[in-house]
Enzyme design. Structure first.
Site, PDB file in Angstrom:
ATOM      1  N   ARG A  43      -2.008  -8.646   7.864  1.00 55.76           N
ATOM      2  CA  ARG A  43      -2.135 -10.092   7.663  1.00 55.76           C
ATOM      3  C   ARG A  43      -0.776 -10.780   7.595  1.00 55.76           C
ATOM      4  O   ARG A  43      -0.669 -11.975   7.879  1.00 55.76           O
ATOM      5  CB  ARG A  43      -2.960 -10.367   6.406  1.00 55.76           C
ATOM      6  CG  ARG A  43      -2.333  -9.965   5.094  1.00 55.76           C
ATOM      7  CD  ARG A  43      -3.352  -9.799   3.989  1.00 55.76           C
ATOM      8  NE  ARG A  43      -4.198  -8.628   4.237  1.00 55.76           N
ATOM      9  CZ  ARG A  43      -5.221  -8.275   3.459  1.00 55.76           C
ATOM     10  NH1 ARG A  43      -5.538  -9.004   2.395  1.00 55.76           N
ATOM     11  NH2 ARG A  43      -5.930  -7.203   3.730  1.00 55.76           N
ATOM     12  N   LYS A  94      -0.282   5.757   2.520  1.00 57.68           N
ATOM     13  CA  LYS A  94      -1.669   6.176   2.654  1.00 57.68           C
ATOM     14  C   LYS A  94      -1.786   7.679   2.406  1.00 57.68           C
ATOM     15  O   LYS A  94      -0.877   8.444   2.741  1.00 57.68           O
ATOM     16  CB  LYS A  94      -2.182   5.904   4.079  1.00 57.68           C
ATOM     17  CG  LYS A  94      -2.346   4.457   4.473  1.00 57.68           C
ATOM     18  CD  LYS A  94      -2.814   4.373   5.921  1.00 57.68           C
ATOM     19  CE  LYS A  94      -2.943   2.949   6.404  1.00 57.68           C
ATOM     20  NZ  LYS A  94      -4.102   2.268   5.805  1.00 57.68           N
TER      21      LYS A  94
END
Length: 460
Positions: free
Chosen positions: A314, A240
Site C-alpha cells: 500500500r 515473514k
C-alpha cells in the site's frame, strides 16, 4: 507464448459437444458401428470426457466432448477445456451441441488450456487445436488469451529472474510491441521526483526500486492502471516466516495483471488514452531497510506511521496513485496482491474489488459473468476510516487488531485519489490447483471482466 486458432482443412475433425441429457438422442441418430463404439467406450457426456470415433478404415472421423449437466457446469467454468486437453493431436471444428452464447467463452478456455510455462523446462504441448467457432471475434479472443498468458508468465517467473529490472524489461517489450511510450524513474531519482515511499520500501534491495510509466493512445477517455510490483516480499524487518514467504514471487501479481490487461486493450485497439503505472521494488532486509515506527511522508504530503514493514504494498501504490490522480483521468484502477485478509474472506477463485460508483459496479458485474471471470464487491466502509488513523501521523499502514484487513487497506489507498473515479482490486493472482484452462500457478483475475466492462464504463 502464442494463442492461435487452427485453420479448417480436409483433415479437420467435426466435434460434437454433448451434454449428458443430449447424448442418447445424438447416439440414436448414428449408424450401428458408431453407437457400439460410443457405448463400449463408456462415454456418458460427463463434463470433461473426450472420445474420438473411428471410421471403417480405422481413421478418426468424428470426436465427442462431454458437457456434463447443469449442476456440474454451475460448479466451474471453461467446461470444454477439460475435454480439449484429453483429445488426441489434430484440428477440431465444433459441429453441434455448444450453446451459441457460450461459444466465445469456451473458445477462450480452449486457448487458455494450451498454456505452458516453458522458461525453465520443455513442456508437452496440448495436442488438440480448435477452429474458431462461427460468429465469434477470433482476433479479440486470441488477444485476451495472449494477455492472460503474459500475466501467467510474469507471475510464474521466480524473483531471481523477475526483479525490478526484469519487470521493467517486460514492460518495455510490451511498449515496443504496441508502439507505446515508456519512462522509468529509478533509484535516487525517485526522491528527486517526489516518489519517496517507493524509494523507501525498495532501497534495501540490491536491485534498485523504480516507477514504470507507460502511455498509449492519444484520443478517448483517460484510463490509468496501477499495479503493485513487489517482485519479492520478505516482509522487511517484520520478516515473514518461511511458510509465508514461499509464494512471494507472486507479490508482483498486480503489475502482471495490469500489463496483461494493457496488452488486451492495445491489441484490441480500445479507444482510450491508457496509462500504466507500476512501482517495482523488492521488500528486502539490510542496514538501510525502513523500520517499524518510522513515519514516512508520501508524494501527496500525507504522513504514514509504519506499524508493520510487511504492509509495504500500500505504500508503493500510494505514491503511484497520487501521481496518477494528478493527471485527473476518467478512471483509475489499481490491482494488487495486497492482503491475506481478502483470501480468507473469498478464497482464491474470486477477485474482490472496491468501488463506490454504481455505474462501475453494474458494468463490471455484468461483464464478469459473460467473461467467466468472477469478481466480488467489497465495501469502502467509511466507519472503518478511524482504524487507519494512528494519531501520531495521518495514516497507519497496518492497523492493530486484525479486523477488516482488506477493507482498511482499500481505505488507505482511497486517501490518495481525490480527483478521479477509483476502483481497487485485491487479487490473489495464483491458481492453487489445476482446473480446466487454469493450470496451477500464476493467474490473471479481474482483467477479462474489466476489458469487457470498459466500453460501457467509459462510453466507448
Amino acid at each position: 507464448m502464442s494463442a492461435e486458432f487452427a485453420t479448417a482443412s480436409d483433415t479437420t475433425l467435426p466435434l460434437h459437444v454433448l451434454s449428458e441429457d443430449a447424448l442418447e438422442k445424438w447416439r440414436a441418430e448414428q449408424d450401428a458401428s458408431v453407437q457400439a463404439w460410443v457405448e463400449a467406450s463408456g462415454f456418458t457426456g460427463g463434463l470433461g470426457q473426450a472420445l474420438v470415433v473411428p471410421g471403417a478404415e480405422g481413421k478418426p472421423v468424428v470426436a465427442l466432448a462431454g458437457y456434463g449437466n447443469d449442476a456440474a457446469r454451475r460448479r466451474g467454468r471453461f467446461h470444454l477445456a477439460g475435454a480439449a486437453a484429453r483429445l488426441p493431436k489434430g484440428d477440431y471444428k465444433i459441429e453441434s451441441g455448444l450453446p451459441e452464447d457460450q461459444s466465445a467463452t469456451e473458445a477462450l478456455g480452449w486457448l487458455l488450456a494450451g498454456y505452458r510455462f516453458e522458461r525453465y523446462r520443455d513442456q508437452i504441448p496440448m495436442a488438440a487445436k480448435l477452429v474458431a467457432p462461427e460468429g465469434i471475434d477470433a482476433a479479440h479472443i486470441a488477444a485476451v488469451a495472449q494477455g492472460e498468458m503474459l500475466t501467467r508468465d510474469l507471475i510464474n517467473t521466480p524473483a531471481s529472474d523477475m526483479g525490478p529490472p526484469d519487470l521493467e524489461a517486460a514492460a518495455r517489450k510490451l511498449a515496443e510491441q504496441h508502439g507505446a511510450k515508456i519512462d522509468v524513474t529509478t533509484g535516487d531519482a525517485l526522491l528527486e521526483n517526489n516518489l519517496p515511499m517507493i524509494h523507501t520500501v525498495g532501497r534495501a534491495a540490491d536491485r534498485a526500486p523504480r516507477l514504470i510509466d507507460m502511455r498509449w493512445g492519444d484520443a478517448g477517455p483517460k484510463l490509468t492502471l496501477v499495479g503493485k510490483g513487489v517482485c519479492f516480499d520478505t516482509g522487511g524487518l517484520n520478516l515473514k516466516p518461511g511458510a509465508s514467504m514461499g509464494l512471494m514471487k507472486k507479490d508482483m501479481g498486480g503489475a502482471a495483471a495490469v500489463l496483461g490487461l494493457a496488452h488486451m486493450i492495445m491489441a484490441t485497439g480500445l479507444a482510450v488514452q491508457l496509462r500504466v503505472l507500476i512501482p517495482a521494488v523488492e521488500n528486502s532486509v539490510s542496514g538501510n531497510a525502513f523500520r517499524p515506527g518510522d513515519i514516512l511522508t508520501s508524494r501527496k504530503g500525507l504522513t504514514v506511521e509504519i506499524n508493520n514493514t510487511d504492509a509495504e504494498g500500500r505504500l508503493v501504490l500510494a505514491d503511484a496513485l497520487a501521481l496518477a490522480d494528478e493527471d485527473a483521468p476518467d478512471q483509475i484502477i489499481s490491482m494488487a496482491t495486497l492482503t491475506g485478509a481478502a483470501r480468507v474472506a473469498v478464497g482464491p477463485d474470486l477477485a474482490p474489488y472496491y468501488s463506490d460508483e454504481s455505474a462501475f459496479v453494474s458494468a463490471l458485474e455484468t461483464a464478469a459473468n459473460s467473461a467467466a471471470d468472477p469478481v466480488w464487491r467489497m465495501p469502502f466502509h467509511d466507519a472503518y476510516e478511524a482504524l487507519i488513523e494512528p494519531g501520531i501521523a495521518d495514516l497507519d499502514n497496518a492497523p492493530k487488531g486484525g479486523f477488516a484487513g482488506s477493507i482498511t487497506a482499500a481505505l488507505f489507498l482511497r486517501r490518495f485519489v481525490t480527483e478521479s473515479k477509483y476502483a481497487h482490486f485485491d487479487i490473489y493472482g495464483w491458481q492453487p490447483s489445476d482446473a480446466p484452462a487454469r493450470p496451477k500457478g500464476g493467474a490473471g483475475q479481474g482483467t477479462r471482466a474489466l476489458l469487457a466492462a470498459l466500453p460501457k464504463l467509459l462510453d466507448l
